[in-house]
Design a protein around this motif. Structure first.
Motif, PDB file in Angstrom:
ATOM      1  N   GLU A  10       0.827  -1.213   0.000  1.00 37.56           N
ATOM      2  CA  GLU A  10       0.000   0.000   0.000  1.00 37.56           C
ATOM      3  C   GLU A  10       0.860   1.262   0.000  1.00 37.56           C
ATOM      4  O   GLU A  10       0.521   2.255  -0.654  1.00 37.56           O
ATOM      5  CB  GLU A  10      -0.940  -0.015   1.203  1.00 37.56           C
ATOM      6  CG  GLU A  10      -2.036  -1.077   1.099  1.00 37.56           C
ATOM      7  CD  GLU A  10      -2.832  -1.215   2.384  1.00 37.56           C
ATOM      8  OE1 GLU A  10      -2.526  -0.494   3.350  1.00 37.56           O
ATOM      9  OE2 GLU A  10      -3.754  -2.060   2.421  1.00 37.56           O
ATOM     10  N   ALA A  11       1.975   1.217   0.725  1.00 40.39           N
ATOM     11  CA  ALA A  11       2.881   2.373   0.745  1.00 40.39           C
ATOM     12  C   ALA A  11       3.478   2.622  -0.634  1.00 40.39           C
ATOM     13  O   ALA A  11       3.621   3.780  -1.067  1.00 40.39           O
ATOM     14  CB  ALA A  11       3.991   2.155   1.774  1.00 40.39           C
ATOM     15  N   LEU A  12       3.814   1.547  -1.330  1.00 43.17           N
ATOM     16  CA  LEU A  12       4.309   1.697  -2.696  1.00 43.17           C
ATOM     17  C   LEU A  12       3.223   2.301  -3.586  1.00 43.17           C
ATOM     18  O   LEU A  12       3.491   3.176  -4.422  1.00 43.17           O
ATOM     19  CB  LEU A  12       4.763   0.340  -3.240  1.00 43.17           C
ATOM     20  CG  LEU A  12       5.213   0.311  -4.709  1.00 43.17           C
ATOM     21  CD1 LEU A  12       6.377   1.260  -4.946  1.00 43.17           C
ATOM     22  CD2 LEU A  12       5.588  -1.106  -5.120  1.00 43.17           C
ATOM     23  N   GLY A  13       1.969   1.859  -3.390  1.00 42.88           N
ATOM     24  CA  GLY A  13       0.862   2.408  -4.169  1.00 42.88           C
ATOM     25  C   GLY A  13       0.686   3.905  -3.949  1.00 42.88           C
ATOM     26  O   GLY A  13       0.425   4.660  -4.895  1.00 42.88           O
ATOM     27  N   ILE A  44      -4.389   0.727 -12.939  1.00 35.41           N
ATOM     28  CA  ILE A  44      -3.876   1.902 -12.238  1.00 35.41           C
ATOM     29  C   ILE A  44      -4.427   1.931 -10.813  1.00 35.41           C
ATOM     30  O   ILE A  44      -3.693   2.131  -9.843  1.00 35.41           O
ATOM     31  CB  ILE A  44      -4.275   3.197 -12.982  1.00 35.41           C
ATOM     32  CG1 ILE A  44      -3.748   3.194 -14.414  1.00 35.41           C
ATOM     33  CG2 ILE A  44      -3.783   4.416 -12.209  1.00 35.41           C
ATOM     34  CD1 ILE A  44      -2.257   3.196 -14.541  1.00 35.41           C
ATOM     35  N   SER A  45      -5.722   1.716 -10.698  1.00 32.83           N
ATOM     36  CA  SER A  45      -6.375   1.754  -9.389  1.00 32.83           C
ATOM     37  C   SER A  45      -5.843   0.663  -8.473  1.00 32.83           C
ATOM     38  O   SER A  45      -5.542   0.909  -7.299  1.00 32.83           O
ATOM     39  CB  SER A  45      -7.887   1.608  -9.569  1.00 32.83           C
ATOM     40  OG  SER A  45      -8.536   1.530  -8.325  1.00 32.83           O
ATOM     41  N   GLY A  50      -2.751  -0.720  -3.595  1.00 30.44           N
ATOM     42  CA  GLY A  50      -2.044  -1.856  -3.011  1.00 30.44           C
ATOM     43  C   GLY A  50      -2.794  -3.159  -3.139  1.00 30.44           C
ATOM     44  O   GLY A  50      -2.602  -4.076  -2.347  1.00 30.44           O
ATOM     45  N   ARG A  51      -3.631  -3.274  -4.166  1.00 32.98           N
ATOM     46  CA  ARG A  51      -4.386  -4.505  -4.377  1.00 32.98           C
ATOM     47  C   ARG A  51      -3.717  -5.421  -5.389  1.00 32.98           C
ATOM     48  O   ARG A  51      -4.198  -6.516  -5.648  1.00 32.98           O
ATOM     49  CB  ARG A  51      -5.811  -4.174  -4.846  1.00 32.98           C
ATOM     50  CG  ARG A  51      -6.634  -3.444  -3.781  1.00 32.98           C
ATOM     51  CD  ARG A  51      -7.982  -3.036  -4.317  1.00 32.98           C
ATOM     52  NE  ARG A  51      -8.758  -2.302  -3.303  1.00 32.98           N
ATOM     53  CZ  ARG A  51      -9.879  -1.640  -3.557  1.00 32.98           C
ATOM     54  NH1 ARG A  51     -10.377  -1.631  -4.799  1.00 32.98           N
ATOM     55  NH2 ARG A  51     -10.505  -0.993  -2.591  1.00 32.98           N
ATOM     56  N   GLN A  52      -2.652  -4.954  -5.962  1.00 34.50           N
ATOM     57  CA  GLN A  52      -1.892  -5.733  -6.940  1.00 34.50           C
ATOM     58  C   GLN A  52      -0.427  -5.384  -6.770  1.00 34.50           C
ATOM     59  O   GLN A  52      -0.091  -4.237  -6.480  1.00 34.50           O
ATOM     60  CB  GLN A  52      -2.371  -5.416  -8.356  1.00 34.50           C
ATOM     61  CG  GLN A  52      -1.668  -6.198  -9.459  1.00 34.50           C
ATOM     62  CD  GLN A  52      -2.282  -5.909 -10.821  1.00 34.50           C
ATOM     63  OE1 GLN A  52      -3.505  -5.865 -10.967  1.00 34.50           O
ATOM     64  NE2 GLN A  52      -1.445  -5.691 -11.819  1.00 34.50           N
ATOM     65  N   THR A  53       0.446  -6.373  -6.950  1.00 32.03           N
ATOM     66  CA  THR A  53       1.880  -6.135  -6.817  1.00 32.03           C
ATOM     67  C   THR A  53       2.461  -5.753  -8.165  1.00 32.03           C
ATOM     68  O   THR A  53       2.290  -6.477  -9.151  1.00 32.03           O
ATOM     69  CB  THR A  53       2.600  -7.385  -6.276  1.00 32.03           C
ATOM     70  OG1 THR A  53       2.008  -7.762  -5.029  1.00 32.03           O
ATOM     71  CG2 THR A  53       4.077  -7.098  -6.063  1.00 32.03           C
ATOM     72  N   ALA A  54       3.146  -4.635  -8.212  1.00 34.78           N
ATOM     73  CA  ALA A  54       3.773  -4.187  -9.450  1.00 34.78           C
ATOM     74  C   ALA A  54       4.977  -5.055  -9.788  1.00 34.78           C
ATOM     75  O   ALA A  54       5.648  -5.593  -8.905  1.00 34.78           O
ATOM     76  CB  ALA A  54       4.215  -2.730  -9.304  1.00 34.78           C
TER      77      ALA A  54
END
Length: 283
Positions: A10-13, A44-45, A50-54
């Motif tokens: 989430e912090a990355l998001g 994007i969302s 933070g619902r998907q890992t980049a």
């Protein structure tokens, strides 16, 4: 998924969202960024929430599209920070199973005291080639990963040299169903059981078996390794977890000690292994 892992994601998001909103050429809407990247708006969302890992590629493209390519190194470092603890199989197996085996070989080679609990299959350091081949083949099928099974088997067999070089001590516990689970052919399992029986008495290995009839203070749970008092490795269907915080290590050590109270050793362990061996050929 661990709370720490999700918080880091989430912090990355939030950082990705910040880059989008502070682009040098003016704030980008999610729709505009998606159009530039050729992604669906939902992606994007999901990344920002933070619902998907980049992936590293996602981060590089995002930074460039926001006019901040220099931010990629920072974003990649954030990703590496939490992926060092949660290593998804999808990412680990991109290059096949051999690199994963090499990582475990290195971790065990750098340790002197190793504790293991396994409730599903024989631990790799004690596997025969045929047993390892069967387990790795089924893993490749499950994960739809590159089929480098023979290279992975060779790497797993290389790990077994550590049993004979001295300087380390293995304390391994297996649950009795491991001895009876046909994750391979009956003949391969028979040879594997013979291998386990031969390990008992080695000065570098303490092998305990937890019988099905034993009273247990904790459920069997998933398997895990503890390397010295510095790292725990455990796995679930989607990922491996490499944990190095003191609280987690202490918890797994307590769990191992509790499971050990239900184990049998020496001649009693031989008896459990031999019973499983006889069941493969009851006549």
């Amino acid at each position: 998924m661990s709370t720490d892992y999700q918080q880091a994601r989430e912090a990355l998001g939030l950082r990705l969202r910040e880059l989008r909103l502070t682009a040098p050429d003016g704030r980008l809407t999610g729709t505009a960024l998606a159009r530039t990247l050729g992604w669906p708006n939902s992606r994007i969302s999901k990344l920002e929430l933070g619902r998907q890992t980049a992936t590293p590629e996602d981060l590089q493209q995002w930074a460039a599209a926001c006019g901040r390519p220099e931010a990629y190194d920072e974003l990649r470092a954030r990703l590496a920070g939490f992926e060092s603890h949660i290593r998804s199989w999808r990412r680990q197996l991109v290059a096949g199973h051999r690199p994963v085996q090499d990582a475990h070989n290195e971790a065990q080679a750098s340790s002197t005291l190793l504790w293991a609990w396994e409730s599903s299959w024989v631990v790799g350091v004690l596997q025969t080639p045929d047993y390892a081949r069967a387990v790795l083949t089924r893993s490749a099928e499950l994960h739809r990963s590159p089929r480098d099974v023979e290279a992975a088997v060779r790497a797993r067999m290389e790990r077994q040299k550590l049993l004979y070089t001295g300087g380390r001590r293995y304390h391994i516990l297996l649950w009795e169903p491991v001895l009876r689970s046909l994750v391979c052919s009956p003949s391969a399992l028979a040879a594997q059981l013979d291998r386990l029986a031969g390990v008992i008495g080695m000065d570098t290995v303490e092998l305990g078996i937890v019988p099905l009839t034993a009273s247990m203070k904790v459920p069997p749970g998933t398997g895990f390794w503890i390397y010295d008092d510095r790292q725990v490795v455990t796995e679930v269907w989607h990922a491996e977890m490499w944990l190095d915080d003191a609280d987690s290590i202490a918890l797994y050590l307590r769990t191992w000690q509790t499971l050990r109270e239900s184990a049998v050793y020496g001649a009693d362990a031989h008896n459990v292994i031999n019973a499983a061996r006889r069941s493969l050929n009851p006549r």
